[in-house]
Design an enzyme around this catalytic site. Structure first.
Site, mmCIF file in Angstrom:
data_model
loop_
_atom_site.group_PDB
_atom_site.id
_atom_site.type_symbol
_atom_site.label_atom_id
_atom_site.label_comp_id
_atom_site.label_asym_id
_atom_site.label_seq_id
_atom_site.Cartn_x
_atom_site.Cartn_y
_atom_site.Cartn_z
ATOM 1 N N ASP A 137 0.853 -1.185 0.000
ATOM 2 C CA ASP A 137 0.000 0.000 0.000
ATOM 3 C C ASP A 137 0.898 1.247 0.000
ATOM 4 O O ASP A 137 2.000 1.216 0.544
ATOM 5 C CB ASP A 137 -0.940 0.039 1.194
ATOM 6 N N THR A 138 0.256 2.343 -0.361
ATOM 7 C CA THR A 138 0.988 3.560 -0.656
ATOM 8 C C THR A 138 0.121 4.757 -0.340
ATOM 9 O O THR A 138 -1.096 4.654 -0.363
ATOM 10 C CB THR A 138 1.357 3.564 -2.163
ATOM 11 N N THR A 139 0.742 5.909 -0.069
ATOM 12 C CA THR A 139 -0.044 7.133 0.001
ATOM 13 C C THR A 139 0.362 8.035 -1.151
ATOM 14 O O THR A 139 1.529 8.064 -1.556
ATOM 15 C CB THR A 139 0.132 7.860 1.344
#
Length: 613
Positions: free
Chosen positions: A414-416
Site C-alpha cells: 500500500d501507498t499514500t
C-alpha cells in the site's frame, strides 16, 4: 500556527467533509450510528440494494464536486493532512513545503500506507524553469547483505519473504524531503516539520478506513511473527493498549514526534549521519539484520529527467525505471490506437482494450524494469509509438489473448499519494510508501526505552533471485518499485498533478484517469469516482509467472451488460476486492475570463478530503 488554532479558523463545512468516506470492501467496523465502534469479526451492513443518492448536477456516480480555488490546493488521504498542507501554504510556504508537511503528517496519520521508513518519488511543475522535473528518492539494499544470504532467506516458493530484515532497504523519504526543500522550500526547515511534531504528540481521532487497515496489518504481522526478528516494538507503537485504536479514538505517536523533532532540529544528517542513524544501526545489530550507518550515509536522492508520451495531444509524464512509470505510458500508447470514445464509457469494448493494453505493458515490466545503475532498460524503444502500434495489433476485438508476452526489445499493495499546488504555479505530485501495507514489521529502538516510532519498508521483497534477470538482487542496488507519481500537461503548460496509489494498480489507475478525462470528458472528481477495473495475474519483476489470462476485477458500478459481454470474450471476472487504489488530483484550469484556477479532487474510496482556497 498551532494545529488546534488552525482547525478553529476553518469553516464548519470543511471539517464535516472529513466524515464523507466510503465503506471498505470487507468492513470489520460496526455500522455508523450503532453506538459502537468495535473491530471484531466482519459484519454486513444492512444496506443491500441501496444505491447512492441523486446529485442535481454532474455525473450520477460522483460522490462530491471538485473543490476550486485561486491561491492553492491540496488533496490527500486524510483530512488532517490536507488541512496541514493548506495551513503551510497560507503561512507562505511553497508547494514543496506543503508536500513535506503533508508527507510527514501522513506518516503519523496513515501508517498503514507510508512513513519515513520508506521511499518517495515526485513529479512537479517548476514554474521558474517552465518544465516538469522528477525526483527519485528510493534507497538501496544493504551493502553487507549478499545474494547468497538473501537466497538463504527465501521461502519455500523460492522468493524473498514479505517481512523481516532481509526485505529492508535504506529509507529514502527524509533525504527526498531535504533535497526538495533545499531547492524549492520557502519556509525554514524547522517550521515545516514542527506542526507535525505537535500533531504526533497531541493525537488525532482514528478514521474508518485507516482503523480497518491498521487492524488487518497488525493481524498479518502476528500471523507471520516467526519470520519477523522483532515483534514487540510495533505493538508498543500501534497497539499500545493491547489492540489497535478504534474508529473515533484518539491515536498519538509521541515516539515518532521525538524522531520528527530530531529531524526538524538536525536536518537530513540527524537521520542519515547522526543520532538516529546510530540507533538504527544498533537496532539491526541487535536483531541480526544488515543495514548500517555506512549504508545510510551513502544514500543520495536523485533528480531525474521524466519520460514523456502524448495521449491524444496531452503530454503525459512518468518516472523511468527503477519505477513502473513507463507502464502508464505504454498502456496509453496502445489505447491511443483505438477509438475508446466511440466504443462508449464503461463499455465492454473499451475495458477490454484497456485491460489487454495493461497485460502487454506488464509483461515488458516483468522482463525489463530494474535499477538503471545495474541494468539498461530500453526505455526509448518501449515508450515509442511504433512499438505501441506493434503491440496494439496483437489485441483481438472479440476475445482475450491466450497469452501476453514481453516485446522483443533491443538489449540495452500500500501507498499514500497526494497532490498540492501553490499561488506561484508550482504543482507537486508526490507518492510515498513502505510497500506491503505498513512495511517489514520492524520498528527500530530509540533512546531511553522508547522506539523511533516508524516502521522500515519491505521494498526489498520485490527483488528477483534468478541469475541474469535485470532485477536480480545485489548489494547496494535499488529494487524494482511500484510507486509512481503522475503529471500531465496541455500545450506545454501544467494541467494536472495526479496519481492512483496501490501496487500494480497504479499504472492501470493512472491510465483510467487520463482516459476518463480525455476520452470521456469527466471532470477531476468524476474521473476518480467512476467505477474502475483492475487486472491481476500478469508476470512480475520478482520472477512470478503469469497466471493464464489472469482475473479482471470490476467494481460494482460497472454495468451488468458490460460484465456479461466481457465474460463472453473469455475474461475471468472478479468482483470488488478493495484493490482499486486511492486517487488524488490537483488540476490547473486556464479560464477565458480571469486568472487560472486550481481544482482539487480526492478519492471516495479513502478517508481524505480535497481543499482549495
Amino acid at each position: 500556527m498551532r494545529r488546534r488554532t488552525f482547525l478553529t479558523t476553518l469553516p464548519a463545512g470543511a471539517l464535516a467533509a472529513g466524515a464523507a468516506v466510503g465503506a471498505p470492501a470487507a468492513p470489520s467496523q460496526t455500522p455508523a450510528g450503532s453506538g459502537q465502534a468495535g473491530q471484531g469479526a466482519a459484519r454486513a451492513y444492512p444496506y443491500t440494494g441501496v444505491g447512492p443518492g441523486d446529485r442535481i448536477m454532474g455525473a450520477p456516480f460522483a460522490g462530491r464536486s471538485t473543490a476550486w480555488g485561486t491561491q492553492g490546493a491540496a488533496a490527500t488521504a486524510h483530512p488532517a493532512a490536507t488541512l496541514i498542507g493548506i495551513d503551510t501554504l497560507r503561512r507562505g510556504g511553497s508547494a514543496i513545503d506543503a508536500a513535506i508537511a503533508i508527507n510527514a503528517a501522513l506518516g503519523f496519520l496513515e501508517p498503514t500506507a507510508n512513513g519515513i521508513g520508506g521511499d518517495a518519488f515526485c513529479l512537479m511543475w517548476d514554474p521558474a524553469q517552465g518544465k516538469v522535473v522528477g525526483l527519485n528518492g528510493s534507497g538501496s539494499s544493504p551493502r553487507g547483505l549478499s545474494l547468497e544470504t538473501a537466497r538463504s532467506k527465501a521461502g519455500s516458493d523460492g522468493y524473498l519473504p514479505r517481512y523481516g530484515a532481509v526485505t529492508v532497504n535504506v529509507p529514502g523519504t527524509v533525504h527526498a524531503w531535504w533535497a526538495a526543500h533545499q531547492r524549492y522550500g520557502k519556509l525554514p526547515w524547522r517550521d515545516v516539520l514542527m506542526p507535525v511534531v505537535e500533531m504526533c504528540e497531541q493525537g488525532v481521532p482514528m478514521p474508518q478506513l485507516i482503523a480497518w487497515y491498521l487492524e488487518r496489518n497488525m493481524a498479518g504481522f502476528d500471523r507471520s511473527a516467526g519470520i519477523i526478528e522483532d515483534n514487540d516494538n510495533r505493538k508498543r507503537v500501534y497497539a499500545p493498549t493491547g489492540r489497535t485504536p478504534r474508529v473515533g479514538e484518539v491515536f498519538a505517536n509521541p515516539d515518532l514526534g521525538r524522531t520528527y523533532r530530531a529531524i526538524a532540529e538536525g536536518g537530513r544528517d540527524a537521520f542519515y549521519d547522526g543520532p538516529l542513524a546510530d540507533q538504527m544501526q544498533a537496532y539491526f545489530r541487535r536483531i541480526g539484520g544488515w543495514m548500517t550507518r555506512a549504508d545510510l550515509v551513502a544514500h543520495r536522492t536523485e533528480w531525474v529527467e521524466p519520460i514523456m508520451t502524448t495521449y491524444r495531444g496531452v503530454q503525459v509524464y512518468s518516472l523511468g525505471p527503477n519505477t513502473q512509470g513507463l507502464s502508464t505510458n505504454q498502456i496509453l500508447n496502445v489505447c491511443e490506437r483505438f477509438d475508446l470514445a466511440g466504443m462508449g464509457f464503461q463499455s465492454a469494448a473499451s475495458i477490454h482494450v484497456q485491460a489487454e493494453a495493461k497485460r502487454l505493458a506488464f509483461e515488458d515490466r516483468a522482463r525489463w524494469f530494474a535499477d538503471p545503475s545495474f541494468a539498461a532498460t530500453p526505455v526509448e524503444y518501449l515508450n515509442s509509438k511504433a512499438y505501441a502500434a506493434e503491440r496494439a495489433a496483437l489485441i483481438r476485438p472479440d476475445r482475450v489473448m491466450d497469452r501476453a508476452m514481453p516485446g522483443d526489445a533491443p538489449t540495452q499493495g500500500d501507498t499514500t499519494y497526494f497532490s498540492v499546488a501553490d499561488r506561484d504555479g508550482m504543482m507537486v505530485s508526490w507518492i510515498q510508501s513502505n510497500y506491503r501495507g505498513m512495511g517489514s514489521g520492524l520498528v527500530p529502538d530509540g533512546m531511553d526505552g522508547h522506539t523511533l516510532g516508524f516502521m522500515f519498508q519491505d521494498r526489498g521483497e520485490l527483488f528477483n533471485l534468478r541469475d541474469g534477470h535485470p532485477n536480480v538482487y545485489a548489494p547496494g542496488k535499488r529494487p524494482f518499485h511500484t510507486i509512481i507519481p503522475g503529471f500531465a500537461c496541455k500545450d506545454g503548460q501544467p494541467w494536472m498533478a495526479y496519481g492512483v496509489m496501490g501496487g500494480g494498480m497504479q499504472p492501470q489507475g493512472q491510465a483510467q484517469i487520463i482516459i476518463n478525462m480525455v476520452d470521456y470528458g469527466l471532470d477531476p472528481q468524476e474521473a476518480g469516482d467512476a467505477p474502475r477495473w483492475q487486472h491481476e495475474g500478469s508476470s512480475e519483476p520478482t520472477g512470478h509467472p503469469a497466471e493464464g489470462s489472469g482475473v479482471l476485477h470490476l467494481e460494482t458500478g460497472v454495468p451488468e451488460e458490460t460484465k456479461a459481454q466481457l465474460r463472453a470474450m473469455g475474461w475471468t471476472l472478479g468482483g470488488p476486492n478493495g484493490g482499486f487504489g486511492g486517487y488524488q488530483n490537483v488540476v490547473r484550469q486556464v479560464n477565458a475570463q480571469g486568472p487560472w484556477t486550481y481544482g482539487a479532487a480526492t478519492e471516495m474510496r479513502k478517508d481524505g478530503i480535497a481543499l482549495a482556497y
